[in-house]
Design a protein around this motif. Structure first.
Motif, PDB file in Angstrom:
ATOM      1  N   ILE A   1     -41.698 -79.250   5.069  1.00  0.00           N
ATOM      2  CA  ILE A   1     -42.088 -77.852   4.875  1.00  0.00           C
ATOM      3  C   ILE A   1     -41.167 -77.173   3.860  1.00  0.00           C
ATOM      4  O   ILE A   1     -41.604 -76.407   3.008  1.00  0.00           O
ATOM      5  N   VAL A   2     -39.868 -77.480   3.956  1.00  0.00           N
ATOM      6  CA  VAL A   2     -38.896 -76.910   3.017  1.00  0.00           C
ATOM      7  C   VAL A   2     -37.990 -78.015   2.467  1.00  0.00           C
ATOM      8  O   VAL A   2     -37.878 -79.093   3.051  1.00  0.00           O
ATOM      9  N   LYS A   3     -37.328 -77.708   1.357  1.00  0.00           N
ATOM     10  CA  LYS A   3     -36.400 -78.669   0.766  1.00  0.00           C
ATOM     11  C   LYS A   3     -35.060 -78.665   1.485  1.00  0.00           C
ATOM     12  O   LYS A   3     -34.387 -79.691   1.576  1.00  0.00           O
ATOM     13  N   SER A   4     -34.661 -77.501   1.985  1.00  0.00           N
ATOM     14  CA  SER A   4     -33.343 -77.376   2.602  1.00  0.00           C
ATOM     15  C   SER A   4     -33.353 -76.227   3.605  1.00  0.00           C
ATOM     16  O   SER A   4     -34.131 -75.281   3.464  1.00  0.00           O
ATOM     17  N   MET A   5     -32.486 -76.306   4.610  1.00  0.00           N
ATOM     18  CA  MET A   5     -32.339 -75.199   5.555  1.00  0.00           C
ATOM     19  C   MET A   5     -31.709 -73.992   4.871  1.00  0.00           C
ATOM     20  O   MET A   5     -31.779 -72.881   5.384  1.00  0.00           O
ATOM     21  N   ASP A   6     -31.090 -74.204   3.715  1.00  0.00           N
ATOM     22  CA  ASP A   6     -30.471 -73.104   2.973  1.00  0.00           C
ATOM     23  C   ASP A   6     -31.458 -72.341   2.102  1.00  0.00           C
ATOM     24  O   ASP A   6     -31.124 -71.287   1.559  1.00  0.00           O
ATOM     25  N   GLY A   7     -32.651 -72.863   1.943  1.00  0.00           N
ATOM     26  CA  GLY A   7     -33.673 -72.212   1.134  1.00  0.00           C
ATOM     27  C   GLY A   7     -34.825 -73.156   0.897  1.00  0.00           C
ATOM     28  O   GLY A   7     -34.619 -74.361   0.719  1.00  0.00           O
ATOM     29  N   SER A   8     -36.040 -72.640   0.904  1.00  0.00           N
ATOM     30  CA  SER A   8     -37.224 -73.502   0.846  1.00  0.00           C
ATOM     31  C   SER A   8     -37.442 -74.123  -0.521  1.00  0.00           C
ATOM     32  O   SER A   8     -38.018 -75.205  -0.644  1.00  0.00           O
ATOM     33  N   GLY A   9     -37.031 -73.406  -1.580  1.00  0.00           N
ATOM     34  CA  GLY A   9     -37.328 -73.875  -2.924  1.00  0.00           C
ATOM     35  C   GLY A   9     -38.756 -73.595  -3.338  1.00  0.00           C
ATOM     36  O   GLY A   9     -39.202 -74.023  -4.401  1.00  0.00           O
ATOM     37  N   GLY A  10     -39.494 -72.877  -2.505  1.00  0.00           N
ATOM     38  CA  GLY A  10     -40.885 -72.551  -2.815  1.00  0.00           C
ATOM     39  C   GLY A  10     -41.225 -71.149  -2.356  1.00  0.00           C
ATOM     40  O   GLY A  10     -40.336 -70.350  -2.015  1.00  0.00           O
ATOM     41  N   ASN A  11     -42.515 -70.836  -2.307  1.00  0.00           N
ATOM     42  CA  ASN A  11     -42.959 -69.486  -1.978  1.00  0.00           C
ATOM     43  C   ASN A  11     -43.137 -69.310  -0.469  1.00  0.00           C
ATOM     44  O   ASN A  11     -44.171 -68.837  -0.003  1.00  0.00           O
ATOM     45  N   LEU A  12     -42.121 -69.701   0.283  1.00  0.00           N
ATOM     46  CA  LEU A  12     -42.192 -69.597   1.739  1.00  0.00           C
ATOM     47  C   LEU A  12     -40.792 -69.548   2.330  1.00  0.00           C
ATOM     48  O   LEU A  12     -39.813 -69.961   1.717  1.00  0.00           O
ATOM     49  N   ALA A  13     -40.730 -69.024   3.563  1.00  0.00           N
ATOM     50  CA  ALA A  13     -39.471 -68.957   4.307  1.00  0.00           C
ATOM     51  C   ALA A  13     -39.839 -68.740   5.769  1.00  0.00           C
ATOM     52  O   ALA A  13     -40.982 -68.415   6.091  1.00  0.00           O
ATOM     53  N   GLY A  14     -38.855 -68.935   6.663  1.00  0.00           N
ATOM     54  CA  GLY A  14     -39.193 -68.735   8.066  1.00  0.00           C
ATOM     55  C   GLY A  14     -38.113 -69.191   9.016  1.00  0.00           C
ATOM     56  O   GLY A  14     -36.924 -69.166   8.710  1.00  0.00           O
ATOM     57  N   THR A  15     -38.552 -69.662  10.194  1.00  0.00           N
ATOM     58  CA  THR A  15     -37.632 -70.036  11.264  1.00  0.00           C
ATOM     59  C   THR A  15     -37.896 -71.471  11.709  1.00  0.00           C
ATOM     60  O   THR A  15     -38.951 -72.040  11.437  1.00  0.00           O
ATOM     61  N   ALA A  16     -36.929 -72.025  12.432  1.00  0.00           N
ATOM     62  CA  ALA A  16     -37.090 -73.344  13.048  1.00  0.00           C
ATOM     63  C   ALA A  16     -36.564 -73.272  14.473  1.00  0.00           C
ATOM     64  O   ALA A  16     -35.686 -72.459  14.777  1.00  0.00           O
ATOM     65  N   SER A  17     -37.103 -74.122  15.351  1.00  0.00           N
ATOM     66  CA  SER A  17     -36.656 -74.092  16.746  1.00  0.00           C
ATOM     67  C   SER A  17     -35.175 -74.424  16.840  1.00  0.00           C
ATOM     68  O   SER A  17     -34.461 -73.902  17.685  1.00  0.00           O
ATOM     69  N   GLY A  18     -34.691 -75.313  15.972  1.00  0.00           N
ATOM     70  CA  GLY A  18     -33.264 -75.448  15.748  1.00  0.00           C
ATOM     71  C   GLY A  18     -32.434 -76.100  16.830  1.00  0.00           C
ATOM     72  O   GLY A  18     -31.223 -76.174  16.700  1.00  0.00           O
ATOM     73  N   VAL A  19     -33.043 -76.572  17.923  1.00  0.00           N
ATOM     74  CA  VAL A  19     -32.269 -77.207  18.988  1.00  0.00           C
ATOM     75  C   VAL A  19     -32.284 -78.714  18.768  1.00  0.00           C
ATOM     76  O   VAL A  19     -33.346 -79.339  18.753  1.00  0.00           O
ATOM     77  N   SER A  20     -31.136 -79.298  18.597  1.00  0.00           N
ATOM     78  CA  SER A  20     -31.077 -80.734  18.328  1.00  0.00           C
ATOM     79  C   SER A  20     -31.473 -81.534  19.560  1.00  0.00           C
ATOM     80  O   SER A  20     -31.180 -81.144  20.697  1.00  0.00           O
ATOM     81  N   ILE A  21     -32.150 -82.654  19.338  1.00  0.00           N
ATOM     82  CA  ILE A  21     -32.494 -83.546  20.442  1.00  0.00           C
ATOM     83  C   ILE A  21     -31.219 -84.074  21.092  1.00  0.00           C
ATOM     84  O   ILE A  21     -31.178 -84.316  22.299  1.00  0.00           O
TER      85      ILE A  21
END
Length: 326
Positions: free
Chosen positions: A127-147
């Motif tokens: 969905i994105v290139k990096s958690m630091d920035g998408s590199g595209g025309n999008l942004a958002g959130t992630a559940s973010g809890v590691s397995i």
């Protein structure tokens, strides 16, 4: 002297009011029009998103496109039904929806910002290139809890030697969950057994029957964040209790339905973070440079009814840091 004081007061009041006006979100200037593209209807994520925008001072109109867990219907809506030119933002829920929306926007070269919410791992799923920035025309959130954290907490209740995972081969997110769990299994010394369940009631019932009859040799089961599994959460939980298996869920509704334990983000909080993404974009930040936001304080949920039925012994310190559900 008295006149000077009055003039000073009036000038001070003017600058205070001017500062308040100029610091208002630019969203107050117009009503934002947002398409909500969903997988299984509205969740607390969308409630948080709406509440967040409202509290930030934005007026917004929403139109819902619900795939109802039908990939064919979802794709048709994304490609044919949504009139993208009518919206300021396209909001997408979860991995599957977010990927399909992104692909459509890129293929059709539609220059409307996408706000994604709740993918488990937006980098690995593309969905994105990096958690630091998408590199595209999008942004958002992630559940973010590691397995890793989920399994570490589960190990406090039960030793794991062989863990089954419900795996949907057509779900990119499900594949990421399985790969991550296998990596952790190698590191922590337990085996992972794949239970293929491609959104099929027949496959699900077959796997559950095998677990109950113990023809599948596992001592615990992991349930990834998957709409099909969430919709069948009560059926799955009942079968796993009957099979005397400890279960780990990657979604709050799974634990609430009877899955033993889960370390989980707040959907509502993530929705509010998605609203913050819109605010940052409205304030002038480039959307491709806005980092993916996560819930920094996930909750540990324990289903006490299931714990008692399985006869598990829960360490006292685990109770103090967890939310108990029944």
């Amino acid at each position: 002297m008295k006149t000077d004081k009055i003039l000073f007061f009036l000038f001070s009041l003017f600058f205070i009011l001017a500062g308040m006006v100029f610091n208002l979100p630019t969203g107050n200037a117009k009503t934002l029009k947002i398409a909500l593209v969903l997988w299984r209807g509205e969740t607390d994520g969308e409630k948080g998103f709406k509440d967040g925008l409202n509290e930030l001072g934005y007026s917004a109109e929403y139109e819902i496109f619900n795939g109802e867990q039908d990939i064919g219907k979802l794709v048709y809506q994304i490609r044919k039904e949504i009139r993208y030119e009518n919206y300021d933002y396209i909001y997408s829920f979860g991995t599957t929806v977010s990927l399909k929306v992104k692909q459509c926007l890129e293929t059709k070269r539609i220059n409307i910002p996408q706000i994604f919410n709740l993918p488990a791992n937006p980098v690995k799923t593309g969905i994105v290139k990096s958690m630091d920035g998408s590199g595209g025309n999008l942004a958002g959130t992630a559940s973010g809890v590691s397995i890793r954290l989920q399994i570490l907490n589960a190990l406090k209740t039960h030793q794991i030697k062989k863990m089954g995972i419900f795996f949907n081969p057509i779900e990119p997110q499900s594949q990421v969950f399985q790969e991550s769990l296998m990596e952790i299994g190698k590191e922590m010394g337990f085996e992972v057994v794949s239970l293929r369940t491609a959104s099929s009631a027949v496959a699900l019932e077959s796997n559950l029957s095998k677990l109950i009859s113990q023809s599948l040799d596992v001592d615990s089961v992991y349930l990834p964040q998957d709409g099909f599994l969430i919709s069948n959460a009560s059926l799955i939980a009942e079968a796993l209790i009957k099979a005397r298996l400890v279960s780990v869920g990657a979604n709050r509704k799974l634990v609430e339905a009877g899955i033993t334990i889960g370390t989980l983000p707040s959907y509502y909080k993530l929705g509010r973070l998605a609203a913050e993404v819109v605010n940052r974009h409205q304030q002038g930040e480039k959307i491709e440079e806005i980092p993916v936001l996560v819930d920094e304080a996930p909750q540990l949920l324990i289903n006490m009814t299931t714990v008692k039925k399985l006869g598990l012994s829960i360490p006292e310190d685990l109770f103090t840091e967890s939310v108990i559900v029944y």
